[in-house]
Every structure is written in structure tokens, then in C-alpha cells.
Design a protein around this motif. Structure first.
Motif, PDB file in Angstrom:
ATOM      1  N   LYS A   6      17.699 -10.806  -8.065  1.00 56.37           N
ATOM      2  CA  LYS A   6      17.283 -11.760  -9.409  1.00 56.37           C
ATOM      3  C   LYS A   6      16.539 -11.538 -10.012  1.00 56.37           C
ATOM      4  N   ASP A   7      15.053 -10.693  -9.772  1.00 57.94           N
ATOM      5  CA  ASP A   7      13.868 -11.021 -10.446  1.00 57.94           C
ATOM      6  C   ASP A   7      14.003 -11.922 -10.002  1.00 57.94           C
ATOM      7  N   GLN A   8      13.204 -11.944  -9.000  1.00 53.61           N
ATOM      8  CA  GLN A   8      12.491 -13.121  -8.389  1.00 53.61           C
ATOM      9  C   GLN A   8      12.233 -12.739  -7.173  1.00 53.61           C
ATOM     10  N   TYR A   9      10.702 -13.538  -7.157  1.00 53.65           N
ATOM     11  CA  TYR A   9      10.248 -13.580  -5.158  1.00 53.65           C
ATOM     12  C   TYR A   9      10.133 -14.679  -4.653  1.00 53.65           C
ATOM     13  N   LEU A  10      10.528 -14.573  -3.534  1.00 50.45           N
ATOM     14  CA  LEU A  10      10.444 -15.497  -3.031  1.00 50.45           C
ATOM     15  C   LEU A  10       8.866 -16.400  -1.985  1.00 50.45           C
ATOM     16  N   TYR A  11       8.924 -17.469  -1.739  1.00 52.69           N
ATOM     17  CA  TYR A  11       7.857 -17.603  -0.462  1.00 52.69           C
ATOM     18  C   TYR A  11       8.339 -18.752  -0.323  1.00 52.69           C
ATOM     19  N   GLY A  12       8.081 -19.049   1.344  1.00 58.38           N
ATOM     20  CA  GLY A  12       8.664 -20.103   2.104  1.00 58.38           C
ATOM     21  C   GLY A  12       7.941 -20.437   3.020  1.00 58.38           C
TER      22      GLY A  12
END
Length: 298
Positions: A201-207
Motif C-alpha cells: 500500500k505504500d503506507q505506514y500504519l499507526y494506531g
């Protein structure tokens, strides 16, 4: 020229976003701790067998009278909640991390106020959700007394209006319980190019995620009403609470401390509890209890 995304750069982004989240979390106003006792949880489900007996001192004559835990079987099961924000890889490469600051502030505020949502979700369902004695939390038929000699006791007024609640919030155990298994923890999944999500996805996830739940404490600590909020109805609820007794017929010495209202009843409650005069006469209900405006009630 795009920046090279290194482990050090990702660590710096994580620290920055986590700080923004934590600051917003700490600054956000919340109400749940005022109406609910916070109880730590160590497993998937907690059983509150002791809710069947509100402790009260007695004169010591003869042997001690041991209070056994009543097998009421009331349990609160933890629920899982999460919120995730995706940060585009291009924005990290282009040094646009500040574009997401507001979103992480909102994440922190939302997480801090989430307990309010599930506690008042529980309260709003109090007229149709069972508590430890097998009756709805707000009900007309709570059984009180020794086995075989119970009488029905009410902690509610029927009606069709917005809910208002009279409560005794002065005791260690409040009318409601907020159960916490895992606190609202900020985290990230990403570890550079090895992450499947970054690759696809070419995304970094934070949660943020948590395991928490809400449940009912002693019904005797709260009186719920859907009737019109009037001086007469408020006094009737107040008097009823002060007359509550334990199974041995002794008064529980309950004294309501707060009137909890939603948006519709807010100004009406202010008039009843704060006005010096009503219709030209001294307001004898002034400062009877404290007012707690709960926008999520009702």
C-alpha cells in the motif's frame, strides 16, 4: 530530493506522533471516572460475585457474622477497540509529517473520551439491561430481603422523556464500573521495507487499541427517570434513595450527591438546582445536589 526512509527516521516519526497523541490524550476532558469505578481486569471476563452484598457494619454480639459471597453470576466481558491512521510513504519522504499532527491529536482526544462513550452507552440502556440481581438496572422490582421474604424496591420513574439520573457518587464503588484489561496504547506495525502493508500500500500504519468494558455496580447508588424533570419528581427520587435498605432491613445511609442530565434537561436542571428564586419564592431545592451535564446521556 526525497529523503531516504531509514529506521532512525521512522523511529523519529513514531516518537513525534506518539508524543502528540499522549499530550492530546492527557489534555482531553472526560466524565467516566466521575460516575464509574475503574476496575483493573486480568482476564477475558471478570465475575462480580460480591455485588450481591453491600457491606455494612453491625454490632458484634456472639460470633462474627461472616459475609459469604453471593453467587449472583454477574460478569463483565472485555471488548476490543482500535483506531488506525495511515501515513503515506510519500509524505515521509517529502518531510510532510506535520500534515498529520491534527489527526494524531484527534486520535488522542478520541481515545481519552472513548470510556465516556461505552459507559454512557451502558447507562442509556439501563432500563432494559440486567444487573447483578437479574432485574434491569433501573427497575421497579429489585428483590430486597432474606430469601423467601423479599420485597420489590424501585429505583426508577417511568416516562417518555430524556433520561435523568440521581446518583450517590461519594462512595468508593460508584453506580457503574469501567473495566480495564489493556489501556489505550499507541503503537505502530511498521518496520521499514519488511512490512507487508508498506510493500503493498505504500503506507505506514499507526494506531491505538484497548481492551475495556463497562458494567453495572450497585443499583441502590442510582435512580433513573424518564419522567419530566420537576422539583416534585426530583424530591421523590431523592427520598426513595435515602430509604433504600439492605437485605437485613437496615438503611444503607445513601445520600444522593449528583443529578446527571443530558442536553434536553440541562437548563431545566440548572433552574431547579441553581436559581435563588422560582416564581417569586425562595428555591428550597437550590444546591440540593451537584449538577453533572452529560451530553452522551439520553
Amino acid at each position: 530530493m526525497a529523503r531516504v526512509i531509514t529506521a532512525a527516521l521512522l523511529d523519529a516519526a513514531l516518537r513525534g506522533y506518539k508524543t502528540i497523541y499522549q499530550n492530546a490524550f492527557a489534555a482531553a476532558p472526560s466524565m467516566y471516572a466521575s460516575v464509574a469505578t475503574i476496575v483493573p481486569s486480568t482476564t477475558r471476563e471478570e465475575i462480580y460475585s460480591w455485588l450481591g452484598d453491600m457491606p455494612k457494619m453491625r454490632e458484634w454480639i456472639g460470633d462474627r457474622r461472616v459475609k459469604q459471597l453471593t453467587a449472583k453470576g454477574y460478569s463483565i466481558t472485555n471488548r476490543k477497540f482500535e483506531m488506525t491512521i495511515a501515513v503515506e510513504r510519500d509524505d515521509i519522504e517529502d518531510d510532510k509529517l506535520s500534515l498529520y499532527n491534527a489527526r494524531f491529536q484527534m486520535m488522542g482526544q478520541s481515545a481519552a473520551q472513548h470510556p465516556d462513550e461505552i459507559v454512557f452507552e451502558l447507562i442509556n440502556g439501563g432500563f432494559s439491561t440486567l444487573c447483578y440481581d437479574g432485574q434491569n438496572f433501573f427497575d421497579t422490582d429489585h428483590p430486597v430481603g432474606q430469601p423467601g421474604q423479599e420485597t420489590s424496591v424501585s429505583n426508577m420513574q417511568a416516562g417518555s422523556g430524556e433520561i435523568w439520573i440521581l446518583a450517590d457518587l461519594s462512595r468508593p464503588l460508584k453506580p457503574f464500573i469501567f473495566q480495564k484489561r489493556r489501556d489505550y496504547e499507541f503503537t505502530t506495525k511498521e518496520d521499514g521495507r519488511t512490512s507487508d502493508h508498506v510493500f503493498m500500500k505504500d503506507q505506514y500504519l499507526y494506531g491505538v487499541d484497548a481492551r475495556v468494558a463497562a458494567g453495572f455496580g450497585f443499583w441502590q447508588m442510582a435512580f433513573g427517570s424518564k419522567a419530566e424533570l420537576t422539583s416534585a419528581n426530583l424530591r421523590a427520587a431523592y427520598t426513595a434513595m435515602t430509604e433504600f435498605k439492605d437485605d437485613e432491613g437496615r438503611k444503607l445511609n445513601i445520600k444522593p450527591t449528583h443529578l446527571i442530565v443530558g442536553n434536553t434537561n440541562h437548563f431545566k436542571a440548572r433552574d431547579i438546582l441553581m436559581s435563588e428564586q422560582i416564581n417569586g419564592s425562595t428555591n428550597v431545592d437550590r444546591n440540593l445536589v451537584q449538577l453533572l451535564h452529560a451530553p452522551l446521556l439520553g
